[in-house]
Design a protein around this motif. Structure first.
Motif, PDB file in Angstrom:
ATOM      1  N   PRO A  46      27.005   1.906  65.536  1.00 45.81           N
ATOM      2  CA  PRO A  46      25.733   2.632  65.624  1.00 45.81           C
ATOM      3  C   PRO A  46      25.824   3.887  64.752  1.00 45.81           C
ATOM      4  O   PRO A  46      26.883   4.511  64.668  1.00 45.81           O
ATOM      5  N   LEU A  47      24.723   4.236  64.123  1.00 42.49           N
ATOM      6  CA  LEU A  47      24.754   5.349  63.171  1.00 42.49           C
ATOM      7  C   LEU A  47      23.698   6.394  63.496  1.00 42.49           C
ATOM      8  O   LEU A  47      22.546   6.067  63.773  1.00 42.49           O
ATOM      9  N   TYR A  71      27.060  16.016  70.273  1.00 41.57           N
ATOM     10  CA  TYR A  71      25.904  15.940  71.151  1.00 41.57           C
ATOM     11  C   TYR A  71      26.295  16.250  72.593  1.00 41.57           C
ATOM     12  O   TYR A  71      25.628  17.034  73.265  1.00 41.57           O
ATOM     13  N   PHE A  72      27.380  15.650  73.069  1.00 42.09           N
ATOM     14  CA  PHE A  72      27.830  15.902  74.433  1.00 42.09           C
ATOM     15  C   PHE A  72      28.255  17.362  74.596  1.00 42.09           C
ATOM     16  O   PHE A  72      27.983  17.976  75.617  1.00 42.09           O
ATOM     17  N   ILE A  97      24.440   1.577  73.941  1.00 42.00           N
ATOM     18  CA  ILE A  97      23.452   1.716  72.881  1.00 42.00           C
ATOM     19  C   ILE A  97      22.894   0.314  72.682  1.00 42.00           C
ATOM     20  O   ILE A  97      23.617  -0.595  72.281  1.00 42.00           O
ATOM     21  N   ASP A  98      21.608   0.149  73.009  1.00 42.32           N
ATOM     22  CA  ASP A  98      21.038  -1.200  72.947  1.00 42.32           C
ATOM     23  C   ASP A  98      20.651  -1.576  71.519  1.00 42.32           C
ATOM     24  O   ASP A  98      20.823  -0.801  70.583  1.00 42.32           O
ATOM     25  N   LEU A 132      19.199  11.586  75.815  1.00 42.97           N
ATOM     26  CA  LEU A 132      20.004  11.273  74.644  1.00 42.97           C
ATOM     27  C   LEU A 132      19.115  10.796  73.500  1.00 42.97           C
ATOM     28  O   LEU A 132      18.097  10.153  73.715  1.00 42.97           O
ATOM     29  N   THR A 133      19.521  11.113  72.336  1.00 40.97           N
ATOM     30  CA  THR A 133      18.786  10.727  71.134  1.00 40.97           C
ATOM     31  C   THR A 133      18.916   9.234  70.869  1.00 40.97           C
ATOM     32  O   THR A 133      19.686   8.557  71.534  1.00 40.97           O
ATOM     33  N   THR A 134      18.169   8.727  69.929  1.00 42.15           N
ATOM     34  CA  THR A 134      18.332   7.335  69.529  1.00 42.15           C
ATOM     35  C   THR A 134      19.092   7.291  68.208  1.00 42.15           C
ATOM     36  O   THR A 134      19.107   8.255  67.451  1.00 42.15           O
TER      37      THR A 134
END
Length: 159
Positions: A46-47, A71-72, A97-98, A132-134
Motif C-alpha cells: 500500500p502506498l 501517522y501513528f 488496508i482493504d 485514519l487516512t486512505t
C-alpha cells in the motif's frame, strides 16, 4: 508390424489429453497458475501519496512503514497519561488496508496490566486512530487486494 500398430493404438487411446476439451485444458492451466502464485506476498505494498509507485518493493515497504509510523506518532503526540508505577509493555494493533485503500482497526490486543493502570486506554487508541487516512491499496498481479498488518505499540514509562 501388427505389434507396432497395436502399440501405437494403445498409446493413442491412453493419451487423455487428446480427448480433453479446450475448456478443460484451460481450467487445468488456470489451476496450475493459481497454485504457482505466492498468496502470502504482494507485488506492491500500500502506498501513501509521498511514496513512489515505481520504486523497488523494498523501498515501497520502507516508505509505507515510515508513513504509518509518522501517522501513528502524530495521532498520539498530544496524548498524556498519568501512572503511579513504571510500565514497560507492548500492545499490538491489528489493522487492515482493504482493496479500496481504507484503513480499519481490527483489534487492539488486551493487556491486563495496562487495563488496570490506564483504564480506557484501548478506547483512546481506537478514537485517535479512527480517522485514519486512505492509501493506494496493495497490488497482486495488477489487482488491488486487502492486507492485514500488526503494529507494535510500546508503552515505556521507565527512566
Amino acid at each position: 508390424m501388427q505389434k507396432f500398430l497395436f502399440l501405437l493404438m494403445v498409446v493413442f487411446l491412453t493419451s487423455c489429453e487428446l480427448f480433453q476439451s479446450k475448456a478443460v485444458r484451460t481450467e487445468n492451466k488456470v489451476q496450475e497458475d493459481l497454485l504457482a502464485i505466492d498468496w502470502n506476498d504482494v507485488d506492491s505494498y500500500p502506498l501513501f501519496d509521498t511514496c513512489d509507485e515505481n520504486a523497488p518493493k523494498s523501498t515501497q515497504r520502507s516508505c509505507f512503514q515510515e508513513n504509518m509510523f509518522n501517522y501513528f506518532s502524530s495521532a498520539f503526540s498530544d496524548a498524556q497519561f498519568e501512572v503511579d508505577t513504571d510500565i514497560n509493555e507492548t500492545l499490538h494493533v491489528d489493522f487492515k488496508i482493504d482493496e479500496h485503500g481504507f484503513i480499519t482497526i481490527l483489534e487492539i490486543e488486551e493487556n491486563v496490566k495496562i487495563n488496570e493502570l490506564l483504564p480506557g486506554f484501548n478506547a483512546e487508541i481506537s478514537s485517535r486512530l479512527n480517522d485514519l487516512t486512505t492509501v493506494a491499496p496493495a497490488l497482486k498481479q495488477g489487482n488491488p487486494v486487502s492486507m492485514k498488518f500488526r503494529l507494535p505499540l510500546v508503552l515505556n514509562t521507565t527512566n
